[in-house]
Design an enzyme around this catalytic site. Structure first.
Site, PDB file in Angstrom:
ATOM      1  N   CYS A 109      -6.677  16.339  20.384  1.00 54.82           N
ATOM      2  CA  CYS A 109      -5.421  16.122  21.104  1.00 54.82           C
ATOM      3  C   CYS A 109      -5.646  15.070  22.178  1.00 54.82           C
ATOM      4  O   CYS A 109      -6.768  14.617  22.407  1.00 54.82           O
ATOM      5  CB  CYS A 109      -4.907  17.418  21.732  1.00 54.82           C
ATOM      6  N   CYS A 112      -8.312  15.638  24.773  1.00 52.53           N
ATOM      7  CA  CYS A 112      -9.697  15.325  24.400  1.00 52.53           C
ATOM      8  C   CYS A 112     -10.040  13.888  24.790  1.00 52.53           C
ATOM      9  O   CYS A 112     -11.155  13.601  25.233  1.00 52.53           O
ATOM     10  CB  CYS A 112      -9.904  15.516  22.900  1.00 52.53           C
ATOM     11  N   ASP A 524       5.298 -24.520  25.824  1.00 52.59           N
ATOM     12  CA  ASP A 524       4.650 -25.822  25.905  1.00 52.59           C
ATOM     13  C   ASP A 524       5.251 -26.676  24.782  1.00 52.59           C
ATOM     14  O   ASP A 524       5.785 -26.139  23.804  1.00 52.59           O
ATOM     15  CB  ASP A 524       3.142 -25.663  25.726  1.00 52.59           C
ATOM     16  N   ASP A 721      -0.580 -23.506  23.423  1.00 52.98           N
ATOM     17  CA  ASP A 721      -1.638 -23.601  22.409  1.00 52.98           C
ATOM     18  C   ASP A 721      -2.912 -24.255  22.910  1.00 52.98           C
ATOM     19  O   ASP A 721      -3.954 -24.137  22.280  1.00 52.98           O
ATOM     20  CB  ASP A 721      -1.142 -24.381  21.188  1.00 52.98           C
ATOM     21  N   ASP A 725      -3.177 -24.779  28.837  1.00 54.96           N
ATOM     22  CA  ASP A 725      -2.191 -23.718  28.985  1.00 54.96           C
ATOM     23  C   ASP A 725      -2.813 -22.414  29.467  1.00 54.96           C
ATOM     24  O   ASP A 725      -2.095 -21.489  29.827  1.00 54.96           O
ATOM     25  CB  ASP A 725      -1.480 -23.452  27.644  1.00 54.96           C
TER      26      ASP A 725
END
Length: 825
Positions: A109, A112, A524, A721, A725
């Site tokens: 559970c 735990c 961007d 990317d 950035d």
């Protein structure tokens, strides 16, 4: 020495000529051979002499004569063993911090999970531990100067659990073991319940003491039969509840099995006393029924949880176990006898044959053949991607058409699928704010529940003592907050798998919640809204010729992954500039350009403003006109003045316009933050219908502008990317990186678009919002159920078996509600 005497260590007979002894607990013990003597001495030397005091049987074989804790845990400190699952902790404060992926056995559970985290976190040298309840996987960090992995595993074992290095085979083995044990416990409880009911029903129907009905001695016989049939249910089926509760109480903690164990134990003890004394009521039928319903709910919840976990672990199964290596390549494949080898034995540079329908075993590129690859598991792209000589192949993708021969470039932990899996592990292990809040509430709720149940029992003792026990049991059981602790992690685990199937990789625990709450998306430009493959349109030399200017630019950009650097390198190659120019002291200025020393003179390549800072001259008027047209202009200059300008152009991604339309329809405000010229950013904004398009921004400018939006109360998602950035991605509430971008950007991002497909963004946003709605539904149900059920139980309107059904059903409901996220909408 008598030959019949048994070895103290292994129990085998001691040969008459043997003379091997070890002092254990102050007494000299006889051993049968030097091997047993060595092992026994190692046990004593490692402080594990308690092994001999507590064992209740001799080992069945010599290999079992070594305590498991000494035989296994110590091995995990060996570097050759650790290399498969231990790595240097990413972003660690010191070089001695290690990180391991483990799987825990014995978790029943959410309490735990909390117990293990709290216990291990207190161990010296442990810097972090996060456990995912749904997958049973743990991510633990420690300082190797202070502690060892074996000490951490021993700490877990000390509180009654077992931790193993994570691997998909072991995980499936434990899942099967868990299912089998649960089914057996459920069978015993169900069989016992049916048999006990056969004896209980006649007693209920009979009116004891009236003529023609059941006599007291027959009733007492029924009670004894019920007691005997209930014993296996209590001792076997209900054993996990009692063991978990005892473990919690020994550590002075209150877990979710404590109320259940108290309720079942109290009812059974009272029934046993009534049977022995032949007075009072017995409730064996209700005890067995309650245990059966509780185990049924937990079994169904376990099956749903394992289904959710399998969707997250799909990537771990992607890499095949074996591959066909071609040791004789580059001979024709007809002349090569391929050898089947384990994928773990492949090395960079190996040639591998991939037949149609086979899975690519590692990252690399095509050497020979024309085919197509199904990369849907890794990128979310549903259509097969054409492959021919020179094209990249991703490990885990499937060859769909014709045979291919590939050259292996990256294997094992260096592959893309392994990197994706690590990011998913990180996301699964981290706890979002909602989960931490629910765990805190649940922990306090259990203590309040125990006090409330006790107060209710005392009140009913004065009102109607015959009902006090059952009402006490019902209050304990009906309001156990399992559903509350499951509400959030179940939904987020399923959502993580569903997003990954759509090419949206969640790498941080808070990302789904933050994405769902985002009301501003900032993009961007280069490589995000555009394809990122900029092309050199024109080279404008002011001194010398264009070829030499391109050679200088390519030298300064050597090693860079930025799209502009790639475009200049491609332009130089197309112009046939083969001269190699040496650059010393190369240094990059994020968001501006690069500079270095060539032949003793300082040179810069980058934005016109950056290059002008070297020599202080104005940009020529003709070049200013080009800048105003919206194309990207890169300047090259030295301390002596301008040398050349390069005009580059980059087309929009074909899906960008549709993505913007869908985000706007979802109520998202959109912005473009670009380091390119303001005119270039404005042109892209006009094409996409984004009014807030800002250009000429340095990373610091982007950071400041984004923080200003956050200060105004907006929840910002940043999509980028490149390396420049990374600081802005870290500042945003949720950061999204393109899967093909620079590694640093992906490492800092909360979400990665694996297929570089912007259409996945609105899909991911919609799914994140659905996930948050389901989390809220689960929390409302969990709280509402408890607030409704507790007063009913306190009033005596809920029997214990009804309480068992209610608690089990509430936990199952939140898991099934979370599984709705796997359905397409």
């Amino acid at each position: 020495m008598a030959a019949a005497e048994a070895c103290y260590h292994c129990g085998l007979p001691i040969p008459s000529d043997a003379d091997f002894t070890v002092v254990i607990d102050g007494q000299r013990r006889e051993m049968c051979c030097a091997g047993c003597q060595a092992v026994a001495q190692a046990i004593v030397d490692n402080g594990l002499a308690d092994y001999y005091r507590h064992r209740d049987a001799m080992p069945e074989s010599p290999r079992e004569a070594l305590p498991q804790v000494l035989a296994e845990f110590g091995l995990f400190d060996h570097p050759d063993v650790q290399k498969n699952f231990v790595r240097r902790a990413a972003g660690a404060a010191g070089e001695h911090e290690q990180e391991a992926a483990l799987i825990l056995e014995g978790i029943t559970c959410a309490a735990c999970v909390w117990l293990n985290e709290a216990h291990v976190r207190r161990q010296p040298g442990v810097t972090a531990i996060d456990i995912n309840y749904t997958t049973r996987r743990a991510r633990v960090r420690w300082d190797e100067r202070v502690t060892k992995l074996s000490a951490i595993l021993e700490a877990v074992a000390a509180i009654g659990y077992r931790a193993h290095p994570y691997d998909i085979g072991r995980a499936e083995e434990l899942a099967q073991k868990e299912r089998k044990a649960a089914l057996w416990r459920l069978f015993v409880a169900g069989f016992g319940m049916m048999q006990v009911m056969m004896y209980a029903v006649p007693v209920y129907l009979a009116q004891v003491g009236t003529e023609g009905d059941m006599t007291p001695d027959i009733e007492q016989l029924m009670r004894w039969a019920s007691l005997i049939l209930t014993l296996p249910v209590i001792l076997y089926s209900a054993a996990p509840f009692f063991m978990s509760a005892w473990r919690d109480l020994k550590l002075r903690r209150v877990g979710m099995d404590v109320p259940v164990a108290l309720g079942v134990g109290a009812a059974f003890a009272a029934s046993v006393w009534a049977t022995l004394s032949a007075a009072g009521e017995v409730y064996f039928d209700s005890v067995t029924m309650f245990v059966f319903f509780l185990l049924t709910g937990r079994y169904l919840e376990m099956m749903a949880r394992q289904k959710a976990a399998r969707s997250v672990e799909t990537l771990a199964r992607a890499i095949p176990a074996f591959a066909t290596r071609l040791p004789g390549w580059p001979l024709s494949t007809a002349d090569i006898a391929g050898e089947r080898v384990a994928v773990a034995e492949l090395h960079a540079g190996d040639a591998v044959q991939i037949k149609p329908g086979e899975t690519v075993p590692a990252d690399g590129f095509v050497l020979d053949g024309v085919s197509a690859a199904d990369e849907s598991l890794l990128t979310g792209e549903s259509l097969p991607v054409p492959k021919r000589a020179g094209d990249a192949l991703i490990g885990g993708s499937v060859n769909t058409a014709s045979p291919l021969v590939m050259r292996v470039e990256r294997v094992g932990e260096a592959t893309r699928v392994a990197a994706i899996q690590r990011l998913m592990e990180r996301a699964a292990a981290e706890k979002p704010r909602l989960v931490e809040m629910a765990d805190r509430v649940a922990g306090r709720f259990i203590v309040a529940l125990l006090l409330l149940a006790l107060a209710t029992a005392l009140a009913w003792w004065w009102i109607d003592a015959s009902r006090a026990l059952w009402i006490f049991v019902a209050v304990l059981v009906v309001s156990c907050p399992c559903a509350l602790s499951l509400a959030t992690p179940a939904a987020l685990t399923v959502a993580t798998g569903a997003l990954a199937a759509r090419g949206v990789l969640v790498t941080r625990g808070h990302a789904i919640e933050a994405l769902a709450r985002a009301d501003r998306f900032i993009f961007d430009k280069t490589g995000t809204l555009t394809v990122g493959r900029m092309a050199l349109v024109e080279a404008i030399p002011l001194q010398g010729d264009a070829g030499h200017a391109l050679a200088l630019a390519a030298a300064l950009e050597r090693g860079s992954e930025h799209p502009i650097a790639k475009a200049l390198a491609a332009g130089a190659a197309a112009a046939g500039t083969a001269a190699v120019i040496e650059v010393d002291g190369l240094r990059a200025t994020t968001g501006a350009g690069v500079e270095g020393m060539i032949a003793g003179e300082s040179w810069r390549l980058g934005s016109p403003e950056f290059v002008a800072g070297l020599h202080g001259r104005e940009v020529p008027a003709a070049v200013q006109a080009i800048v105003g047209a919206g194309d990207t202009v890169i300047a090259l200059g030295s301390a002596s003045g301008w040398q050349a300008f390069f005009r580059l152009s980059d087309g929009l991604r074909p899906e960008a316009s549709a993505m913007v339309t869908k985000l706007a329809a979802a109520g998202i405000r959109l912005s473009i933050f670009s380091g390119d010229a303001p005119a270039a950013a404005a042109r892209v904004g006009a094409l996409l219908g984004i009014a807030d398009a800002r250009g000429g921004l340095s990373p610091e400018d982007k950071h400041a502008a984004l923080k200003a939006l956050q200060d105004a109360g907006e929840t910002v998602a940043m999509v980028g990317d490149g390396v420049n950035d990374a600081p802005v991605l870290a500042q945003a509430q949720v950061s999204i990186a393109m899967g093909g971008g620079a590694d640093l950007a992906r490492a800092n991002a909360d979400i990665v678009l694996l297929g570089n497909d912007l259409q996945a963004l609105p899909q991911g946003l919609a799914l994140a919002r659905r996930s948050l709605r389901i989390v809220k539904q689960n929390l409302v149900w969990a709280f509402g159920y408890n607030f409704l059920a507790i007063p009913l139980a306190m009033a005596g309107w809920v029997t214990p078996w009804m309480a068992g059904i209610g608690m089990s059903a509430s936990s199952l409901l939140v898991v099934l509600n979370a599984l709705r996220l796997q359905r397409e909408q």
